[in-house]
Structure formats: C-alpha cells, structure tokens
Write a protein that holds these residues in place. Structure first.
Motif, PDB file in Angstrom:
ATOM      1  N   ARG A 106      31.363  -8.462 -32.179  1.00 24.53           N
ATOM      2  CA  ARG A 106      30.022  -8.020 -31.754  1.00 24.53           C
ATOM      3  C   ARG A 106      28.941  -8.956 -32.291  1.00 24.53           C
ATOM      4  N   GLU A 107      29.011  -9.270 -33.580  1.00 24.01           N
ATOM      5  CA  GLU A 107      28.014 -10.149 -34.191  1.00 24.01           C
ATOM      6  C   GLU A 107      28.047 -11.538 -33.545  1.00 24.01           C
ATOM      7  N   ASP A 108      29.227 -12.045 -33.283  1.00 25.50           N
ATOM      8  CA  ASP A 108      29.362 -13.366 -32.670  1.00 25.50           C
ATOM      9  C   ASP A 108      28.786 -13.373 -31.252  1.00 25.50           C
ATOM     10  N   ILE A 109      29.104 -12.368 -30.464  1.00 31.03           N
ATOM     11  CA  ILE A 109      28.586 -12.292 -29.084  1.00 31.03           C
ATOM     12  C   ILE A 109      27.065 -12.175 -29.098  1.00 31.03           C
ATOM     13  N   PHE A 110      26.521 -11.319 -29.949  1.00 36.24           N
ATOM     14  CA  PHE A 110      25.065 -11.183 -30.037  1.00 36.24           C
ATOM     15  C   PHE A 110      24.405 -12.493 -30.485  1.00 36.24           C
ATOM     16  N   SER A 111      25.069 -13.276 -31.320  1.00 35.43           N
ATOM     17  CA  SER A 111      24.470 -14.532 -31.790  1.00 35.43           C
ATOM     18  C   SER A 111      24.447 -15.603 -30.703  1.00 35.43           C
ATOM     19  N   ARG A 112      25.315 -15.478 -29.709  1.00 32.92           N
ATOM     20  CA  ARG A 112      25.421 -16.517 -28.689  1.00 32.92           C
ATOM     21  C   ARG A 112      24.843 -16.143 -27.328  1.00 32.92           C
TER      22      ARG A 112
ATOM     23  N   GLU B 259      28.451 -13.089 -18.237  1.00 36.25           N
ATOM     24  CA  GLU B 259      29.225 -13.990 -19.103  1.00 36.25           C
ATOM     25  C   GLU B 259      29.573 -13.331 -20.438  1.00 36.25           C
ATOM     26  N   ALA B 260      28.632 -12.622 -21.018  1.00 40.35           N
ATOM     27  CA  ALA B 260      28.898 -11.935 -22.287  1.00 40.35           C
ATOM     28  C   ALA B 260      29.960 -10.854 -22.103  1.00 40.35           C
ATOM     29  N   CYS B 261      29.869 -10.114 -21.017  1.00 38.49           N
ATOM     30  CA  CYS B 261      30.846  -9.049 -20.755  1.00 38.49           C
ATOM     31  C   CYS B 261      32.247  -9.636 -20.588  1.00 38.49           C
ATOM     32  N   GLU B 262      32.341 -10.706 -19.836  1.00 41.13           N
ATOM     33  CA  GLU B 262      33.645 -11.329 -19.620  1.00 41.13           C
ATOM     34  C   GLU B 262      34.265 -11.815 -20.936  1.00 41.13           C
ATOM     35  N   GLU B 263      33.462 -12.497 -21.742  1.00 35.85           N
ATOM     36  CA  GLU B 263      33.984 -12.971 -23.029  1.00 35.85           C
ATOM     37  C   GLU B 263      34.354 -11.803 -23.941  1.00 35.85           C
ATOM     38  N   LEU B 264      33.533 -10.794 -23.941  1.00 35.13           N
ATOM     39  CA  LEU B 264      33.785  -9.620 -24.776  1.00 35.13           C
ATOM     40  C   LEU B 264      35.105  -8.952 -24.403  1.00 35.13           C
ATOM     41  N   VAL B 265      35.367  -8.771 -23.118  1.00 40.65           N
ATOM     42  CA  VAL B 265      36.626  -8.170 -22.666  1.00 40.65           C
ATOM     43  C   VAL B 265      37.805  -9.030 -23.109  1.00 40.65           C
ATOM     44  N   GLU B 266      37.709 -10.332 -22.901  1.00 39.91           N
ATOM     45  CA  GLU B 266      38.815 -11.222 -23.284  1.00 39.91           C
ATOM     46  C   GLU B 266      39.081 -11.161 -24.788  1.00 39.91           C
ATOM     47  N   ARG B 267      38.033 -11.123 -25.573  1.00 36.64           N
ATOM     48  CA  ARG B 267      38.211 -11.087 -27.026  1.00 36.64           C
ATOM     49  C   ARG B 267      38.751  -9.737 -27.502  1.00 36.64           C
ATOM     50  N   VAL B 268      38.288  -8.656 -26.912  1.00 37.99           N
ATOM     51  CA  VAL B 268      38.824  -7.329 -27.259  1.00 37.99           C
ATOM     52  C   VAL B 268      40.320  -7.300 -26.985  1.00 37.99           C
ATOM     53  N   LYS B 269      40.718  -7.780 -25.817  1.00 36.74           N
ATOM     54  CA  LYS B 269      42.137  -7.766 -25.450  1.00 36.74           C
ATOM     55  C   LYS B 269      42.974  -8.677 -26.357  1.00 36.74           C
TER      56      LYS B 269
END
Length: 142
Positions: free
Chosen positions: A68-74, A110-120
């Motif tokens: 979460r912190e990484d996604i919010f920072s980018r 883009e954030a949603c896509e990266e977030l899903v990939e990282r969660v998985k």
C-alpha cells in the motif's frame, strides 16, 4: 494497519456501498475496480466447487501495508481499498475486491492493475480447491 480480510465471499452490497461512499468525494475523477471471482475449473476429471482461503494474518497485513505504501508513493491516488476473502468461497462468488481512485483514469487503472498483481504474487494467502466430490488440492496460481 487496516484489516483487508473478509470471512466468506465479498458480497455485492458491500461492493456497491464501498463505491457509493466515494460519491461525496468531489476531487475524484476515476475509479478502477477489480473483482476476482472463483472459477469452476476442471482439473483432471474434477470440477472446483469452492476455494477455502487461509492466511497468516499478521504477516499478510504487514506485507499489504508495505504494498500500500509503495503504491501510494508512486501513484497519485485519492483512495485505495483491498478486500480478500478468507474461508470458503463458492465458484461464482467474489473473493478479491480491489478499488483505486484518482483524479484521472489512467492513474487509477495502472495502480489497480499493479496492486492486483502484487496482492496475488506477494501476499501469503493460500487457497485449497474443494472439488464437487469433496476432495481437495492446494491451488497453484498461474
């Protein structure tokens, strides 16, 4: 740390309510939403009836906080929400709800896509596939 886990499937009313709550936020121009649904895959000669999700909660929440912190920072996001099921989720039911909001659609998508990939890929969540005959096997993400 926010608890992202929901017992059982993510209900449609919960999803709708989460979206509706954002209508009061006038600085949001886009939402991107991902809904993960349990498939009735056929493995060998058996059909998946459900997946039983389990996790090591403390470790998973710590990892989710890092993500979460990484996604919010980018990404310039207004909001980010992740909800993952624990316990049994039947084929056809929702097991993962990811929701990002921003001023502009490209950022939200883009954030949603990266977030899903990282969660998985990164969260310590395991799924036991339960077949129609009640036998089971541990799920392998592809």
């Amino acid at each position: 740390m926010k608890n992202i886990f929901i017992q059982g499937p993510v209900q449609s009313g919960f999803i709708a309510d989460s979206i509706q709550k954002h209508s009061a936020k006038k600085d949001i121009g886009a939402h991107s939403i991902f809904l993960g649904q349990v498939r009735a895959d056929v493995i060998g000669d058996k059909t998946v009836a459900a997946i039983d999700y389990t996790t090591y909660t403390e470790m998973a929440l710590e990892k989710m906080h890092e993500i979460r912190e990484d996604i919010f920072s980018r990404y310039s996001l207004n909001c980010m929400h992740v909800y993952h099921s624990l316990g049994e989720v039947k084929a056809g039911e929702i097991c993962l709800f990811v929701f990002t909001s921003s001023k502009h659609r490209k950022i939200a998508i883009e954030a949603c896509e990266e977030l899903v990939e990282r969660v998985k890929a990164e969260l310590p969540v395991w799924g036991k596939e339960i077949f129609e005959d009640a036998s089971h096997t541990w799920k392998v993400n592809g």
